[in-house]
Design a protein around this motif. Sequence first.
Motif, PDB file in Angstrom:
ATOM      1  N   UNK A  24       0.823  -1.199   0.000  1.00  0.00           N
ATOM      2  CA  UNK A  24       0.000   0.000   0.000  1.00  0.00           C
ATOM      3  C   UNK A  24       0.863   1.257   0.000  1.00  0.00           C
ATOM      4  N   UNK A  25       0.402   2.245  -0.727  1.00  0.00           N
ATOM      5  CA  UNK A  25       1.019   3.561  -0.689  1.00  0.00           C
ATOM      6  C   UNK A  25       0.529   4.263   0.581  1.00  0.00           C
ATOM      7  N   UNK A  26       1.043   5.439   0.822  1.00  0.00           N
ATOM      8  CA  UNK A  26       0.579   6.218   1.971  1.00  0.00           C
ATOM      9  C   UNK A  26      -0.922   6.507   1.857  1.00  0.00           C
ATOM     10  N   UNK A  27      -1.379   6.813   0.653  1.00  0.00           N
ATOM     11  CA  UNK A  27      -2.808   7.072   0.441  1.00  0.00           C
ATOM     12  C   UNK A  27      -3.629   5.821   0.768  1.00  0.00           C
ATOM     13  N   UNK A  28      -3.143   4.660   0.344  1.00  0.00           N
ATOM     14  CA  UNK A  28      -3.829   3.408   0.645  1.00  0.00           C
ATOM     15  C   UNK A  28      -3.874   3.130   2.131  1.00  0.00           C
TER      16      UNK A  28
END
Length: 77
Positions: free
Chosen positions: A57-61
Amino acid sequence: MNLHRIEAFLAVAQSGNISRAATQLEVAQSVLSRHIAALEAELGVRLFERTGRGMSMTEAGQHLAPRLRAALADMQR
């Protein structure tokens, strides 16, 4: 944002892998990939980084996952 996309996102977030999430949701990997891509397009952010070993996951995820888990739990009640 529809329920299938939310479920797809959360399954991949939990498993870190498209194929395991597809098996869990009983859908084809291609369907799951399309749900994730559509959700990313709808939100205008990348939710996952694709790696040779799966998905991270990215930070947004990471910010989105707990909110969607809570919303899904509320809907199920």
